[in-house]
Design an enzyme around this catalytic site. Sequence first.
Site, PDB file in Angstrom:
ATOM      1  CE  LYS A 123     -55.129  26.875   1.699  1.00  0.00           C
ATOM      2  NZ  LYS A 123     -56.077  27.713   0.955  1.00  0.00           N
ATOM      3  CG  ASP A 124     -59.618  29.772   4.048  1.00  0.00           C
ATOM      4  OD1 ASP A 124     -58.851  30.065   3.107  1.00  0.00           O
ATOM      5  OD2 ASP A 124     -60.436  28.831   3.998  1.00  0.00           O
ATOM      6  NE  ARG A 166     -48.644  30.295  -1.344  1.00  0.00           N
ATOM      7  CZ  ARG A 166     -48.571  29.051  -1.805  1.00  0.00           C
ATOM      8  NH1 ARG A 166     -47.412  28.546  -2.188  1.00  0.00           N
ATOM      9  NH2 ARG A 166     -49.649  28.292  -1.886  1.00  0.00           N
ATOM     10  NE  ARG A 167     -51.076  26.977  -4.522  1.00  0.00           N
ATOM     11  CZ  ARG A 167     -52.250  26.743  -3.963  1.00  0.00           C
ATOM     12  NH1 ARG A 167     -53.350  27.261  -4.488  1.00  0.00           N
ATOM     13  NH2 ARG A 167     -52.344  25.987  -2.892  1.00  0.00           N
ATOM     14  NE  ARG A 215     -61.462  34.680  -9.622  1.00  0.00           N
ATOM     15  CZ  ARG A 215     -60.639  35.271  -8.786  1.00  0.00           C
ATOM     16  NH1 ARG A 215     -60.539  34.818  -7.540  1.00  0.00           N
ATOM     17  NH2 ARG A 215     -59.924  36.321  -9.155  1.00  0.00           N
ATOM     18  NE  ARG A 220     -59.861  26.544  -7.234  1.00  0.00           N
ATOM     19  CZ  ARG A 220     -59.063  27.454  -6.705  1.00  0.00           C
ATOM     20  NH1 ARG A 220     -57.761  27.407  -6.958  1.00  0.00           N
ATOM     21  NH2 ARG A 220     -59.535  28.411  -5.930  1.00  0.00           N
ATOM     22  CB  CYS A 222     -54.847  35.344   1.083  1.00  0.00           C
ATOM     23  SG  CYS A 222     -56.289  36.270   0.528  1.00  0.00           S
TER      24      CYS A 222
END
Length: 329
Positions: free
Chosen positions: A92-93, A140-141, A158, A164, A259
Site C-alpha cells: 500500500k506504500d 480514508r479511515r 503518527r 502509536r 494515499c
Amino acid sequence: MTMSSEHNNPRNPIRIGSRGSQLALWQANHILYALRDAGYHVELEVIRTTGDRMQQPGFSPPKNLDGKGIFIKEIEEALEEGRIDLAVHSLKDLPTKLAPQFTLAAIPKRADARDVWVCENYWALHTLPSGGRIGTTSPRRRAQILALRPDVTFAEIRGNIDTRLKKLADGRCDALVLAAAGLDRLKRTESVHQRFAPEEICPSPGQGALALETRSCSHPIDESRDAYIRNAIAFLEHPHTRFAVNAERTTLDALGGGCSLPIGVHCISPASEAGNWRMLAQVVSPDGEAMIQIDTEAAYCTPPEALGQCVATDLISRGALDLLPTPVA
C-alpha cells in the site's frame, strides 16, 4: 529450483533493502529467512527514507511531496544503482504505477487486510462515548469512521506501531484504528477487540500485502544476475493475492491514485475456479456525510485490470469523483 554458483555464494549474497522500522524489518526478515531456507545466501541493508525522517520532531517536508513515495524513494534509488538487489515494501506504500526500471517480481500471500479497533477501555467503535478521540491521520479511515460515528473526534497520532501504542497508553487518544496485518506480524494484538468487516470499513488497496520489487528486465544492471534474483524469489509469488491487489490498484489509479484519498477497495478470492471474485469499494466524502459503495462479483477468468476498471467506472458513474477532495496544485 536452479541456483547459479556464480551468484549464490556468501561473497555475493542477495541484498535486501528495507526501512528500519520494527514492522519493515519483520517483513524484510520474513523474506530473508524464506530465501535462506530455500538455500540462498542473503543479507539485509537498512535504508532511511523520507517517510522515516518525517516521523522526527521538527522535520519540514519539501513542497509538493508525493505522499505515495515517501517510504520508498531512497530504497528505489539504492535498487536502481545496484546497491541492493531486492526491495521489500508494504504494497500500500507503493504508487499505482512504478517507474519502468522497476517491477514487482513477486507478491507473497496476503495477511489479514482488515482494519482493527485498538482500545482496552471501549471494546468496539459503537461503545466509544460521544466526542471520543480516535488516533489516526488516514483520510480514508477518518471519512469511513465519520460515516459510522459522526460524533467522534480525531487526534493526530503518527509514527510506527510501538509509537502509536505508547501514545494511546499515554492518553493522547482514546482508541486507535490500525491495519490488522502489522499488529498480527508484531504480535501486538492484546488490545484488539474488533476487526472491521470490509463491508463496514473497506481497507486501503493492497493493505496486508507485501511487494518484492526488483529491477525490470528492460533496465538490468547485470542481466544474468538480475534474472537470477527474479528466479530466486519466484516461489514466493501468490497468484490470488497478485490478482486481488492488481484489481484494487487499478480502481485506485482510475480514481486518481494516492494515499490521501478517502477510498477503500478490497478484492476477495473465490474458494475455487468455479467461484467468483468479489470486489468491495467505498468512496467517502471527507466529512463522512456521503458514501458511494460497490459490492460486485466477476467470473474467475476475468482479468484483474478489467475488474478494477469496471468497479472504478461504476463508482464514477455514481458520482464518486464529486466526493473526493480537489487535488492541491
